[in-house]
Write an enzyme that holds these catalytic residues in place. Structure first.
Site, short mmCIF file in Angstrom:
data_model
loop_
_atom_site.label_atom_id
_atom_site.label_comp_id
_atom_site.label_asym_id
_atom_site.label_seq_id
_atom_site.Cartn_x
_atom_site.Cartn_y
_atom_site.Cartn_z
N GLU A 1 -86.22 -14.91 -60.64
CA GLU A 1 -87.28 -15.31 -59.61
C GLU A 1 -87.51 -13.90 -58.81
O GLU A 1 -88.22 -13.83 -57.87
CB GLU A 1 -86.68 -16.35 -58.77
CG GLU A 1 -86.62 -17.50 -59.40
CD GLU A 1 -85.83 -18.62 -58.87
OE1 GLU A 1 -86.22 -20.00 -58.97
OE2 GLU A 1 -85.08 -18.35 -57.89
N GLY B 1 -89.12 -28.16 -58.41
CA GLY B 1 -89.58 -29.53 -59.25
C GLY B 1 -90.77 -29.96 -58.43
O GLY B 1 -90.55 -30.38 -57.33
N MET C 1 -83.15 -26.23 -54.64
CA MET C 1 -81.72 -26.28 -54.13
C MET C 1 -81.21 -25.29 -52.80
O MET C 1 -80.13 -25.18 -52.54
CB MET C 1 -81.07 -26.03 -55.33
CG MET C 1 -81.20 -26.99 -56.36
SD MET C 1 -79.89 -26.85 -57.88
CE MET C 1 -78.30 -27.03 -57.36
N ASP D 1 -91.16 -27.63 -63.25
CA ASP D 1 -90.71 -28.95 -63.97
C ASP D 1 -91.35 -30.08 -62.93
O ASP D 1 -91.66 -29.87 -61.75
CB ASP D 1 -89.40 -29.07 -64.30
CG ASP D 1 -88.53 -29.16 -63.05
OD1 ASP D 1 -88.14 -30.20 -62.29
OD2 ASP D 1 -88.02 -28.13 -62.69
#
Length: 229
Positions: free
Chosen positions: A12, A78, A173, A197
């Site tokens: 990332e 996500g 997260m 996702d």
């Protein structure tokens, strides 16, 4: 002006680290901090590690050691809102912990004592990110991003998050931990992430496959933000 950028994983931050000139690398605890110039702008780039504690440690080190004027959290997420697809961009209006619960003492779901119910992103940074996404013809949504120390793969955990936070766009997260640190230090922040996702039963396979695309998309967005700050 010095721009602070935080990503959890090597994938990332790698694109931005590779573009950095006059680069100085510092390893502190589990964190890696890159300082240098990107397109003529002073940048402090942090790879924090995964999860809320790692993100909070890293963000605190970044703010104390490098003194950035603002922080952009980049990476993958996500997508749980209707209409979000892999590669789309999500920008935080606000962030909240989906796994914090002190409601027994009168706090809102996701709120910690001595903290706001939700951490508000800097509106100027939100608008800049949104403008750039539109210019790049990216599919983009802005809104609530929820953070917790779980990789969400559908089922009861996802259903509970949607029940607790009906306007949630994306889950990940680290973002809210970074936001909390920025709030404590009074440093403007925004989260700019790309969808890897859909937070469903196929999330782990989708994440592994599409993380490189999400990292590329979010890094390209952040690079354009650097050019416009």
């Amino acid at each position: 002006m010095k721009i602070g950028i935080v990503g959890a994983m090597a994938q990332e931050v790698q694109m931005l680290a590779d573009l950095m000139q006059d680069k100085r690398v510092t390893q502190v605890a589990s964190c890696t901090i890159y300082e240098g110039m990107i397109h003529g702008k002073a940048v402090a780039l942090l790879q924090s590690g995964i999860g809320k504690v790692a993100a909070a440690i890293g963000a605190t080190l970044l703010l104390e050691m490098c003194k950035p004027d603002l922080v952009i959290n980049t990476g993958s997420a996500g997508g749980v809102a209707t209409g979000l697809n892999v590669g789309d961009i999500v920008i935080s209006d606000e962030t909240v912990y989906h796994d914090a619960d002190v409601t027994a003492f009168g706090y809102a779901k996701g709120q910690l004592p001595a903290c706001p119910a939700r951490f508000q992103s800097d509106e100027k940074l939100v608008q800049l990110a949104e403008k750039i996404a539109v210019q790049q013809q990216q599919q983009v949504k802005r809104g609530l991003i929820c953070s917790g120390d779980s990789f969400i793969q559908g089922g009861t955990p996802l259903a509970q998050i949607k029940a607790d936070f009906p306007t949630v766009m994306a889950v990940e997260m680290e973002a809210t931990a970074i936001a909390q640190v920025c709030h404590a230090f009074n440093v403007p922040f925004v989260v700019v992430r790309a969808i890897s996702d859909s937070g469903d039963g196929e999330a782990s396979m989708s994440f592994e496959e599409f993380l490189p695309l999400a990292a590329k998309q979010s890094s390209a967005m952040v690079l354009e933000m650097i050019d416009n700050l």
